[in-house]
Design an enzyme around this catalytic site. Structure first.
Site, short mmCIF file in Angstrom:
data_model
loop_
_atom_site.label_atom_id
_atom_site.label_comp_id
_atom_site.label_asym_id
_atom_site.label_seq_id
_atom_site.Cartn_x
_atom_site.Cartn_y
_atom_site.Cartn_z
N GLY A 103 -2.74 0.86 11.09
CA GLY A 103 -1.89 1.95 10.64
C GLY A 103 -0.72 2.19 11.58
N TYR A 127 -8.57 2.33 -10.97
CA TYR A 127 -8.49 0.95 -11.44
C TYR A 127 -9.15 0.78 -12.80
CZ TYR A 127 -7.35 -0.38 -6.62
OH TYR A 127 -6.76 -0.50 -5.39
N ASP A 154 -2.71 -6.87 -3.86
CA ASP A 154 -2.59 -7.11 -2.42
C ASP A 154 -1.99 -8.48 -2.07
OD1 ASP A 154 -5.09 -8.43 -3.14
OD2 ASP A 154 -5.64 -8.41 -1.03
N THR A 155 -2.51 -9.54 -2.67
CA THR A 155 -2.01 -10.87 -2.32
C THR A 155 -0.63 -11.14 -2.92
OG1 THR A 155 -3.27 -11.81 -4.15
CG2 THR A 155 -4.28 -11.90 -1.95
N GLY A 180 0.52 -2.58 4.54
CA GLY A 180 -0.22 -3.62 5.26
C GLY A 180 -0.02 -5.00 4.66
N ASP A 181 0.04 -5.08 3.33
CA ASP A 181 0.28 -6.37 2.68
C ASP A 181 1.66 -6.91 3.07
OD1 ASP A 181 -2.11 -5.85 1.28
OD2 ASP A 181 -1.00 -4.88 -0.36
N ASN A 213 -9.50 -7.46 4.07
CA ASN A 213 -9.17 -6.42 3.09
C ASN A 213 -10.39 -5.92 2.32
OD1 ASN A 213 -7.31 -4.68 2.01
ND2 ASN A 213 -6.16 -6.23 0.90
N ARG A 228 -10.09 -2.89 -14.23
CA ARG A 228 -9.91 -4.31 -13.93
C ARG A 228 -11.16 -5.14 -14.18
NH1 ARG A 228 -9.36 -3.85 -7.42
NH2 ARG A 228 -8.29 -5.85 -7.65
N LYS A 257 -4.39 -5.03 12.44
CA LYS A 257 -3.52 -3.91 12.05
C LYS A 257 -4.31 -2.60 12.18
CE LYS A 257 -2.86 -5.52 7.88
NZ LYS A 257 -3.72 -6.74 7.88
#
Length: 306
Positions: A226, A101, A31-32, A256-257, A165, A103, A224
């Site tokens: 959508g 994921y 995301d970042t 969104g990111d 987020n 992680r 935000k």
């Protein structure tokens, strides 16, 4: 005094996408990093730094090399012996995506392991960006170290941007997430929440309720939602900015990111919040028309300039 650079703090993972039969395309995203990718593409000559921690395996070396090829550095981010990146796979149903994921032992969880290196990475930055996922992957003490470093950068003149987020699976419980996100908002200048996340985490009934709650801490808020209009709030004034409808989206990953990156690039370029949101919607619309989270720089620039 703040400098000219932009820094984003968090976890960039290996991304598996574009499945064709048994074959997958591998890239790098998170995301970042997705936000920094768009911000860097749209910010001219500003130095870009991705602040994280990295392993010493071939995938980590390839990841750092990919950053460098695209003009993004890692500053003084620690290199952890024996560590490796996290991994996720995108599964699509139409254009809507779901994620799997791997992680749990990712190197990025140690991004605050060297407080002095972390603070050094945030020096001389015009803007510092982080997210609720950045907070969620850290242990409590490391999270405190991160927020102290962000507060230090803000005191030195950096603009701080934050997207809550919320991802429930990354948190021990809802209450921990709420507390950590409120602490982050207290050192934030620009908040970029997504309404369904805020509704899930805090029970907000409307985007305006989200903006009112966040307004306790933050002066500039963009909620935000959508394909619904984004709500722009600055110094108590509220405006709706309609999204751009894409008739046949390909992949909504990273939309969104990338909106965040477009918005922040426009604000750094001197545009007001409404014009910044207008340009950010164009970026998001362009991103959903490509596979994976990262659209080519030329695609982003063409959308930004309209």
């Amino acid at each position: 005094m703040a400098g000219n650079g932009v820094a984003s703090i968090g976890e960039c993972m290996l991304e598996l996408s574009g499945q064709t039969g048994p074959n997958w395309r591998m890239g790098f995203a998170g995301d970042t990093f997705n936000t920094l990718w768009a911000l860097h593409a749209l910010s001219g000559d500003r130095p870009a730094t991705y602040v994280s921690a990295f392993g010493d395996d071939p995938f980590s070396h390839n990841q750092i090399g990919f950053f460098a090829e695209n003009g993004i550095g890692i500053g003084s981010s620690p290199l952890i012996a024996g560590a490796r990146p996290g991994l996720y796979a995108i599964t699509l149903t139409g254009a809507e995506r779901s994620f799997t994921y791997w992680r749990g032992d990712a190197a990025a969880r140690q991004l605050a392991s060297d407080p002095s290196a972390l603070s050094k990475n945030l020096e001389n930055q015009a803007l510092v960006y982080f997210s609720g996922i950045t907070l969620a992957i850290l242990e409590d003490s490391a999270r405190n170290t991160l927020l102290a470093a962000v507060a230090g950068a803000r005191a030195a003149g950096s603009l701080i941007a934050f997207d809550p987020n919320y991802r429930p699976r990354l948190w021990r419980n809802r209450e921990d997430a709420q507390a950590a996100i409120v602490e982050a908002l207290a050192v934030t200048d620009i908040a970029l929440p997504t309404f369904p996340d805020e509704q899930m985490l805090f029970g907000d009934e409307t985007a305006r309720a989200t903006a009112k709650r966040l307004g306790q801490w933050v002066g500039e808020i963009i909620v935000k939602n959508g394909e619904q209009p984004a709500l722009i709030c600055e110094n108590g004034m509220q405006h709706d900015m309609p999204a751009i409808h894409v008739a046949a989206p390909v992949d909504t990953t990273g939309a969104g990111d990338s909106f965040n990156g477009g918005y922040l690039a426009a604000r750094l370029a001197g545009h007001g919040p409404r014009e910044a949101a207008r340009r950010a919607h164009r970026i998001a619309a362009a991103v959903v028309q490509v596979r994976g989270a990262l659209a080519p720089f030329e695609t982003l620039r063409a959308a930004f300039d309209g």
